[in-house]
Design an enzyme around this catalytic site. Structure first.
Site, PDB file in Angstrom:
ATOM      1  N   HIS A 167       0.854  -1.189   0.000  1.00 21.00           N
ATOM      2  CA  HIS A 167       0.000   0.000   0.000  1.00 21.00           C
ATOM      3  C   HIS A 167       0.887   1.235   0.000  1.00 21.00           C
ATOM      4  CE1 HIS A 167      -3.885  -1.965   1.765  1.00 21.00           C
ATOM      5  NE2 HIS A 167      -3.347  -2.697   0.810  1.00 21.00           N
TER       6      HIS A 167
ATOM      7  N   GLU B 181       1.016   3.839   1.942  1.00 22.11           N
ATOM      8  CA  GLU B 181       1.567   4.190   3.244  1.00 22.11           C
ATOM      9  C   GLU B 181       2.747   3.288   3.611  1.00 22.11           C
ATOM     10  OE1 GLU B 181      -3.026   4.395   3.841  1.00 22.11           O
ATOM     11  OE2 GLU B 181      -1.606   3.389   2.501  1.00 22.11           O
TER      12      GLU B 181
ATOM     13  N   CYS C 198      -6.094   1.989   5.986  1.00 21.56           N
ATOM     14  CA  CYS C 198      -6.782   0.750   6.354  1.00 21.56           C
ATOM     15  C   CYS C 198      -6.213   0.217   7.675  1.00 21.56           C
ATOM     16  CB  CYS C 198      -6.614  -0.285   5.243  1.00 21.56           C
ATOM     17  SG  CYS C 198      -4.929  -0.954   5.110  1.00 21.56           S
TER      18      CYS C 198
ATOM     19  N   CYS D 270      -2.406  -0.602   7.474  1.00 23.07           N
ATOM     20  CA  CYS D 270      -1.567   0.599   7.451  1.00 23.07           C
ATOM     21  C   CYS D 270      -1.597   1.332   8.779  1.00 23.07           C
ATOM     22  CB  CYS D 270      -1.980   1.508   6.297  1.00 23.07           C
ATOM     23  SG  CYS D 270      -1.596   0.768   4.685  1.00 23.07           S
TER      24      CYS D 270
END
Length: 153
Positions: free
Chosen positions: A53, A55, A83, A86
């Site tokens: 992801h 992040e 999410c 993360c």
């Protein structure tokens, strides 16, 4: 710090994801001097890595640059609400401040589905700022999925 400026950099990262047909989410990490020390965009499909992801990719870059897995005194700018995965990494890294654009009612772990940043049972609670460049970040995601549906039909 100029939140809009750094969010525009995160939007630039999100556009990189869209160019390779990934969900357009982008992130940048800024140190307390205002220097960008990490950048990332979504790449789970292209890397066959479910943890890739925006992040996480930005945190990996920042940690490598600092030679430290602790990212204290940093601010993470991300186009969409983080999410659960993360947010867990953000808390473990001790990121001081998280700024995001649009909320994510399906996956969000800051204010939407869960409120991990304000859960005092956890050992770190980052400051949260939401809604920065919200229209632009929401338009990126909505436009991406609109195109996907159009090509599917």
């Amino acid at each position: 710090m100029n939140d809009e400026h750094y969010m525009m950099l995160a939007i630039g990262e999100a556009q990189k994801a869209e160019e390779i047909d990934e969900v357009p989410v982008g992130a940048v990490i800024v140190d307390d001097a205002g220097e960008v020390i990490g950048r990332g965009f979504n790449r789970p499909i292209s890397t066959n890595d479910p943890t890739s992801h925006a992040e996480i990719n930005a945190m990996r870059m920042a940690a490598d640059r600092l030679s430290n897995y602790r990212l204290t005194q940093t601010c993470l700018y991300v186009t969409i609400e983080p999410c659960i995965m993360c947010m867990g990494a953000i808390i473990h890294a001790r990121i001081n401040r998280v700024v995001f654009g649009a909320s994510d009612p399906k996956w969000g772990a800051v204010v939407s589905l869960y409120e991990m940043a304000s859960d005092h049972r956890l050992n770190h609670c980052p400051e949260i700022v939401s809604g920065i460049c919200e229209e632009e970040t929401r338009a990126l995601i909505k436009g991406f999925f609109r195109k996907k549906r159009r090509h599917r039909d």
